[in-house]
Design an enzyme around this catalytic site. Structure first.
Site, PDB file in Angstrom:
ATOM      1  N   VAL A  43       6.916   8.589   0.112  1.00 18.30           N
ATOM      2  CA  VAL A  43       7.039   7.269  -0.515  1.00 18.30           C
ATOM      3  C   VAL A  43       7.096   6.153   0.533  1.00 18.30           C
ATOM      4  O   VAL A  43       6.755   5.009   0.245  1.00 18.30           O
ATOM      5  CB  VAL A  43       8.312   7.239  -1.412  1.00 18.30           C
ATOM      6  CG1 VAL A  43       9.579   7.296  -0.560  1.00 18.30           C
ATOM      7  CG2 VAL A  43       8.340   6.025  -2.331  1.00 18.30           C
ATOM      8  N   LYS A  44       7.505   6.494   1.760  1.00 19.78           N
ATOM      9  CA  LYS A  44       7.743   5.471   2.780  1.00 19.78           C
ATOM     10  C   LYS A  44       6.467   4.796   3.264  1.00 19.78           C
ATOM     11  O   LYS A  44       6.526   3.740   3.891  1.00 19.78           O
ATOM     12  CB  LYS A  44       8.481   6.086   3.971  1.00 19.78           C
ATOM     13  CG  LYS A  44       9.849   6.666   3.633  1.00 19.78           C
ATOM     14  CD  LYS A  44      10.862   5.588   3.312  1.00 19.78           C
ATOM     15  CE  LYS A  44      12.269   6.158   3.273  1.00 19.78           C
ATOM     16  NZ  LYS A  44      13.270   5.115   3.049  1.00 19.78           N
ATOM     17  N   ASP A  45       5.306   5.405   2.997  1.00 21.06           N
ATOM     18  CA  ASP A  45       4.045   4.750   3.380  1.00 21.06           C
ATOM     19  C   ASP A  45       3.941   3.362   2.775  1.00 21.06           C
ATOM     20  O   ASP A  45       3.406   2.436   3.388  1.00 21.06           O
ATOM     21  CB  ASP A  45       2.841   5.580   2.915  1.00 21.06           C
ATOM     22  CG  ASP A  45       2.688   6.890   3.665  1.00 21.06           C
ATOM     23  OD1 ASP A  45       3.479   7.147   4.594  1.00 21.06           O
ATOM     24  OD2 ASP A  45       1.781   7.657   3.317  1.00 21.06           O
TER      25      ASP A  45
END
Length: 326
Positions: A43-45
């Protein structure tokens, strides 16, 4: 022809997947927002790209610069992918409790990795908060990201993850459940969903050794709550600016053992090869079952990929050494 200009064009628009075996005792529909489909497998992208673009726009990040960040691994991966495409260098500071796979993956995408001890106070000069801040001050033409207090983190999820979940559930979502670390995901998604329907409940998954649950319930930052824990990627011993406690309806805490065991169960019973925080998240959903009715639609967000944890939660010898399995 249908193609993206570069790898960053594949960020977002991840699928919703129905949970089956692990939630068969729940009365409601449980859907997983499956963030490992992002190119950096987490999700951090989303927030990594948003933070970089915002820093470029206001001049904090200049051409040829060095991106410096303290990360448990996944934010670093997202930042590294964007840095490769955009021409920046990266130095990432990581705590020694993180898996070897995470460190190796960051080096594989060209980042310099600095490892710091976990079991020190946040303001200790050896802590990964302190070291990343110091490197940001000492390195010429550098930008210290500070994902904890950088509100572009929340903005990314308000602009992308929240709207995707709303559209994919046709506005029928009733509960959003997610592990809380920096707080950007829960705050950004929660804000968007509550603007669409104030009745949607937003639940955070916390871990034992973290301050979030007690702070949310009492307003007290209790240092006695803080001690080292094994679960990766969720919980904090600080209060990041990205955690908007007003948007969160409640927290449930999941033990290290349950998080690890359910990480294995997701793989073996749902075919979902996911990271440690996903085990915590699905166990948290099960702990919250008294809040769910048959007509409810519960969305749980799964952060990252199982490949980051092959030496730990997916290693039975490690699980036995930790007394998590017989």
């Amino acid at each position: 022809m249908d193609y993206k200009e570069n790898i960053l064009g594949t960020i977002g628009n991840t699928p919703l997947v129905k949970m089956n075996k692990l939630v068969e005792d729940l009365p409601c529909l449980v859907l997983a927002k499956y963030e490992t489909f992002n190119p950096g497998n987490s999700v951090k992208d989303r927030m990594a790209l948003q933070m970089i673009e915002d820093a470029e726009a206001d001049g904090r990040l200049k051409p040829g610069g060095t991106i410096i960040e303290g990360t448990s691994g996944n934010t670093g991966m997202g930042l590294a992918l964007a840095a490769i495409v955009k021409g920046y260098k990266c130095i990432f500071v990581i705590s020694d409790k993180q898996s070897k796979e995470k460190m190796d993956i960051l080096r594989a995408v060209g980042a310099e990795v600095v490892v710091c001890p976990t079991d020190v106070e946040p303001d200790d000069p050896r802590s990964y908060y302190s070291v990343s801040k110091r490197l940001g001050e000492e390195t010429p033409n550098s930008w210290y990201v500070n994902q904890y207090d950088n509100l572009s983190n929340t903005k990314a999820h308000y602009q992308s993850t929240g709207p995707e979940i709303w559209e994919q559930t046709d506005g029928k979502i009733t509960h959003f459940v997610v592990g809380v670390g920096t707080g950007g995901t829960i705050s950004g998604v929660g804000k968007y969903l509550k603007e669409k329907n104030p009745n949607i409940k937003v639940w955070g998954i916390d871990t034992y050794g973290s301050v979030f649950k007690k702070y949310h319930e009492t307003g007290e930052f209790d240092e006695n709550e803080i001690y080292p824990y094994v679960t990766e990627g969720i919980g904090e011993d600080i209060l990041p600016k990205n955690v908007n406690f007003d948007i969160i309806d409640g927290f449930t805490k999941v033990t290290d053992k349950d998080a690890a065991v359910y990480t294995q169960r997701l793989a073996k019973e749902e075919g979902m090869f996911l990271g440690n925080s996903a085990g915590a998240a699905i166990k948290g959903v099960l702990q919250l079952q008294e809040h769910f009715k048959p007509e409810d639609v519960v969305v749980v967000l799964f952060h990252d990929h199982g490949s980051r944890y092959v030496g730990k939660m997916f290693n039975d010898q490690w699980m036995k050494d930790m007394n998590y399995i017989e």
